[in-house]
Motif scaffolding. Structure first.
Motif, PDB file in Angstrom:
ATOM      1  N   GLY A  79      23.520 -16.221 -46.959  1.00  0.00           N
ATOM      2  CA  GLY A  79      22.242 -16.888 -46.753  1.00  0.00           C
ATOM      3  C   GLY A  79      21.113 -16.105 -47.388  1.00  0.00           C
ATOM      4  O   GLY A  79      21.345 -15.110 -48.070  1.00  0.00           O
ATOM      5  N   ALA A  80      19.899 -16.561 -47.141  1.00  0.00           N
ATOM      6  CA  ALA A  80      18.734 -15.902 -47.720  1.00  0.00           C
ATOM      7  C   ALA A  80      17.537 -16.065 -46.792  1.00  0.00           C
ATOM      8  O   ALA A  80      17.477 -16.997 -45.989  1.00  0.00           O
ATOM      9  CB  ALA A  80      18.415 -16.483 -49.097  1.00  0.00           C
ATOM     10  N   PHE A  81      16.608 -15.137 -46.912  1.00  0.00           N
ATOM     11  CA  PHE A  81      15.336 -15.220 -46.208  1.00  0.00           C
ATOM     12  C   PHE A  81      14.297 -14.507 -47.047  1.00  0.00           C
ATOM     13  O   PHE A  81      14.614 -13.854 -48.036  1.00  0.00           O
ATOM     14  CB  PHE A  81      15.433 -14.624 -44.789  1.00  0.00           C
ATOM     15  CG  PHE A  81      15.660 -13.143 -44.734  1.00  0.00           C
ATOM     16  CD1 PHE A  81      14.586 -12.267 -44.626  1.00  0.00           C
ATOM     17  CD2 PHE A  81      16.942 -12.608 -44.769  1.00  0.00           C
ATOM     18  CE1 PHE A  81      14.790 -10.886 -44.560  1.00  0.00           C
ATOM     19  CE2 PHE A  81      17.158 -11.240 -44.696  1.00  0.00           C
ATOM     20  CZ  PHE A  81      16.079 -10.379 -44.595  1.00  0.00           C
ATOM     21  N   ARG A  82      13.055 -14.666 -46.648  1.00  0.00           N
ATOM     22  CA  ARG A  82      11.996 -13.942 -47.343  1.00  0.00           C
ATOM     23  C   ARG A  82      11.091 -13.280 -46.326  1.00  0.00           C
ATOM     24  O   ARG A  82      11.023 -13.696 -45.166  1.00  0.00           O
ATOM     25  CB  ARG A  82      11.214 -14.850 -48.278  1.00  0.00           C
ATOM     26  CG  ARG A  82      10.473 -15.952 -47.598  1.00  0.00           C
ATOM     27  CD  ARG A  82       9.900 -16.906 -48.627  1.00  0.00           C
ATOM     28  NE  ARG A  82       9.147 -17.943 -47.934  1.00  0.00           N
ATOM     29  CZ  ARG A  82       8.012 -18.433 -48.341  1.00  0.00           C
ATOM     30  NH1 ARG A  82       7.470 -18.004 -49.458  1.00  0.00           N
ATOM     31  NH2 ARG A  82       7.386 -19.362 -47.656  1.00  0.00           N
ATOM     32  N   ARG A 137      18.220  -8.964 -38.616  1.00  0.00           N
ATOM     33  CA  ARG A 137      18.756  -9.298 -37.284  1.00  0.00           C
ATOM     34  C   ARG A 137      19.234 -10.747 -37.228  1.00  0.00           C
ATOM     35  O   ARG A 137      20.313 -11.036 -36.699  1.00  0.00           O
ATOM     36  CB  ARG A 137      17.712  -9.039 -36.197  1.00  0.00           C
ATOM     37  CG  ARG A 137      17.418  -7.550 -35.978  1.00  0.00           C
ATOM     38  CD  ARG A 137      16.554  -7.304 -34.757  1.00  0.00           C
ATOM     39  NE  ARG A 137      15.255  -7.952 -34.800  1.00  0.00           N
ATOM     40  CZ  ARG A 137      14.151  -7.404 -35.337  1.00  0.00           C
ATOM     41  NH1 ARG A 137      14.193  -6.206 -35.878  1.00  0.00           N
ATOM     42  NH2 ARG A 137      13.005  -8.066 -35.315  1.00  0.00           N
ATOM     43  N   ALA A 138      18.453 -11.660 -37.782  1.00  0.00           N
ATOM     44  CA  ALA A 138      18.813 -13.083 -37.757  1.00  0.00           C
ATOM     45  C   ALA A 138      20.090 -13.343 -38.556  1.00  0.00           C
ATOM     46  O   ALA A 138      20.966 -14.086 -38.105  1.00  0.00           O
ATOM     47  CB  ALA A 138      17.663 -13.924 -38.294  1.00  0.00           C
ATOM     48  N   MET A 139      20.211 -12.747 -39.726  1.00  0.00           N
ATOM     49  CA  MET A 139      21.404 -12.956 -40.559  1.00  0.00           C
ATOM     50  C   MET A 139      22.652 -12.407 -39.857  1.00  0.00           C
ATOM     51  O   MET A 139      23.691 -13.068 -39.816  1.00  0.00           O
ATOM     52  CB  MET A 139      21.239 -12.289 -41.926  1.00  0.00           C
ATOM     53  CG  MET A 139      20.229 -12.954 -42.823  1.00  0.00           C
ATOM     54  SD  MET A 139      20.806 -14.520 -43.509  1.00  0.00           S
ATOM     55  CE  MET A 139      19.559 -15.606 -42.864  1.00  0.00           C
ATOM     56  N   LEU A 140      22.541 -11.205 -39.280  1.00  0.00           N
ATOM     57  CA  LEU A 140      23.685 -10.632 -38.573  1.00  0.00           C
ATOM     58  C   LEU A 140      24.052 -11.486 -37.368  1.00  0.00           C
ATOM     59  O   LEU A 140      25.236 -11.744 -37.124  1.00  0.00           O
ATOM     60  CB  LEU A 140      23.401  -9.188 -38.148  1.00  0.00           C
ATOM     61  CG  LEU A 140      24.519  -8.511 -37.341  1.00  0.00           C
ATOM     62  CD1 LEU A 140      25.860  -8.528 -38.082  1.00  0.00           C
ATOM     63  CD2 LEU A 140      24.113  -7.091 -36.968  1.00  0.00           C
ATOM     64  N   ALA A 141      23.066 -11.950 -36.616  1.00  0.00           N
ATOM     65  CA  ALA A 141      23.351 -12.796 -35.451  1.00  0.00           C
ATOM     66  C   ALA A 141      24.097 -14.062 -35.869  1.00  0.00           C
ATOM     67  O   ALA A 141      25.045 -14.480 -35.196  1.00  0.00           O
ATOM     68  CB  ALA A 141      22.054 -13.155 -34.731  1.00  0.00           C
ATOM     69  N   GLN A 142      23.706 -14.660 -36.980  1.00  0.00           N
ATOM     70  CA  GLN A 142      24.382 -15.868 -37.460  1.00  0.00           C
ATOM     71  C   GLN A 142      25.825 -15.581 -37.854  1.00  0.00           C
ATOM     72  O   GLN A 142      26.729 -16.364 -37.549  1.00  0.00           O
ATOM     73  CB  GLN A 142      23.616 -16.468 -38.641  1.00  0.00           C
ATOM     74  CG  GLN A 142      22.301 -17.091 -38.248  1.00  0.00           C
ATOM     75  CD  GLN A 142      21.518 -17.583 -39.458  1.00  0.00           C
ATOM     76  OE1 GLN A 142      22.111 -18.038 -40.442  1.00  0.00           O
ATOM     77  NE2 GLN A 142      20.205 -17.484 -39.389  1.00  0.00           N
ATOM     78  N   VAL A 143      26.058 -14.458 -38.531  1.00  0.00           N
ATOM     79  CA  VAL A 143      27.421 -14.094 -38.913  1.00  0.00           C
ATOM     80  C   VAL A 143      28.272 -13.885 -37.659  1.00  0.00           C
ATOM     81  O   VAL A 143      29.408 -14.378 -37.577  1.00  0.00           O
ATOM     82  CB  VAL A 143      27.433 -12.821 -39.802  1.00  0.00           C
ATOM     83  CG1 VAL A 143      28.834 -12.246 -39.933  1.00  0.00           C
ATOM     84  CG2 VAL A 143      26.860 -13.136 -41.178  1.00  0.00           C
ATOM     85  N   LEU A 144      27.731 -13.183 -36.677  1.00  0.00           N
ATOM     86  CA  LEU A 144      28.503 -12.906 -35.463  1.00  0.00           C
ATOM     87  C   LEU A 144      28.781 -14.187 -34.684  1.00  0.00           C
ATOM     88  O   LEU A 144      29.884 -14.341 -34.126  1.00  0.00           O
ATOM     89  CB  LEU A 144      27.769 -11.885 -34.606  1.00  0.00           C
ATOM     90  CG  LEU A 144      27.640 -10.479 -35.216  1.00  0.00           C
ATOM     91  CD1 LEU A 144      26.823  -9.577 -34.317  1.00  0.00           C
ATOM     92  CD2 LEU A 144      29.001  -9.876 -35.517  1.00  0.00           C
ATOM     93  N   MET A 145      27.822 -15.109 -34.649  1.00  0.00           N
ATOM     94  CA  MET A 145      28.061 -16.391 -33.958  1.00  0.00           C
ATOM     95  C   MET A 145      29.170 -17.178 -34.645  1.00  0.00           C
ATOM     96  O   MET A 145      30.009 -17.770 -33.981  1.00  0.00           O
ATOM     97  CB  MET A 145      26.779 -17.223 -33.902  1.00  0.00           C
ATOM     98  CG  MET A 145      25.804 -16.753 -32.841  1.00  0.00           C
ATOM     99  SD  MET A 145      24.426 -17.889 -32.542  1.00  0.00           S
ATOM    100  CE  MET A 145      23.764 -18.167 -34.152  1.00  0.00           C
ATOM    101  N   ARG A 146      29.175 -17.170 -35.954  1.00  0.00           N
ATOM    102  CA  ARG A 146      30.226 -17.898 -36.700  1.00  0.00           C
ATOM    103  C   ARG A 146      31.597 -17.280 -36.469  1.00  0.00           C
ATOM    104  O   ARG A 146      32.604 -18.000 -36.431  1.00  0.00           O
ATOM    105  CB  ARG A 146      29.915 -17.942 -38.179  1.00  0.00           C
ATOM    106  CG  ARG A 146      28.800 -18.898 -38.497  1.00  0.00           C
ATOM    107  CD  ARG A 146      28.634 -19.097 -39.969  1.00  0.00           C
ATOM    108  NE  ARG A 146      27.479 -19.942 -40.217  1.00  0.00           N
ATOM    109  CZ  ARG A 146      27.078 -20.291 -41.416  1.00  0.00           C
ATOM    110  NH1 ARG A 146      27.731 -19.886 -42.479  1.00  0.00           N
ATOM    111  NH2 ARG A 146      26.016 -21.043 -41.559  1.00  0.00           N
ATOM    112  N   ARG A 147      31.637 -15.969 -36.317  1.00  0.00           N
ATOM    113  CA  ARG A 147      32.935 -15.303 -36.058  1.00  0.00           C
ATOM    114  C   ARG A 147      33.474 -15.660 -34.694  1.00  0.00           C
ATOM    115  O   ARG A 147      34.679 -15.682 -34.477  1.00  0.00           O
ATOM    116  CB  ARG A 147      32.777 -13.774 -36.163  1.00  0.00           C
ATOM    117  CG  ARG A 147      32.616 -13.290 -37.575  1.00  0.00           C
ATOM    118  CD  ARG A 147      32.467 -11.804 -37.614  1.00  0.00           C
ATOM    119  NE  ARG A 147      33.721 -11.162 -37.321  1.00  0.00           N
ATOM    120  CZ  ARG A 147      33.906  -9.860 -37.240  1.00  0.00           C
ATOM    121  NH1 ARG A 147      32.901  -9.048 -37.458  1.00  0.00           N
ATOM    122  NH2 ARG A 147      35.070  -9.339 -36.957  1.00  0.00           N
TER     123      ARG A 147
END
Length: 151
Positions: A79-82, A137-147
């Motif tokens: 993903g991406a963010f700015r 934090r948001a990107m890591l949380a999303q990865v962990l939720m998907r796992r």
């Protein structure tokens, strides 16, 4: 549209666009982070700016090696963010366009080569409370939720 995290845009402030690549490096339930002592004492996803003329994946491999001392494999764009911030190391305000990859650390070559950085393994859920910026934090949380999601 890419989601923004962190500070709002300051009216009248000019920003230099700064594309960068960052890695979520998981091994089991642990994550490899970099800790940067200065200018701000914080844990970060390893990564950084893409140099002019450099492609994103070679930049990701270079940045991870510089900041952690590890080789990686299997990098997949997640993903991406700015975010808008002042970059004291460079002396300018930046619109950081952060592309995040998930990859596997494969071989530790030595300590980080980047001055002021150190590599740290920790439980990924613990890292959620330690990462220095909201986008990481948001990107890591999303990865962990998907796992955790049933397949």
């Amino acid at each position: 549209m890419i989601r923004r995290y962190g500070e709002a845009v300051k009216p009248g402030q000019s920003y230099r666009r700064r594309p960068g690549v960052y890695a979520i490096l998981l091994r089991g339930d642990d994550i490899l982070l970099t800790h940067q002592a200065e200018p701000d004492d914080e844990f970060q996803l390893p990564g950084g700016g893409i140099d002019p003329g450099e492609n994103p994946l070679p930049a990701l491999h270079r940045e991870v090696m510089e900041e952690t001392g590890w080789h990686i494999t299997g990098a997949q764009r997640f993903g991406a963010f700015r975010r808008f911030c002042y970059m004291p190391d460079y002396g300018f305000w930046a619109e950081k366009l952060c592309t995040v990859y998930v990859a596997r650390p494969t071989l530790r070559m030595g300590p980080p080569g980047e001055p002021g950085h150190s590599a740290h393994w920790m439980p990924a859920y613990e890292a959620l409370g330690l990462l220095g910026n909201a986008g990481d934090r948001a990107m890591l949380a999303q990865v962990l939720m998907r796992r955790q999601a049933p397949r």
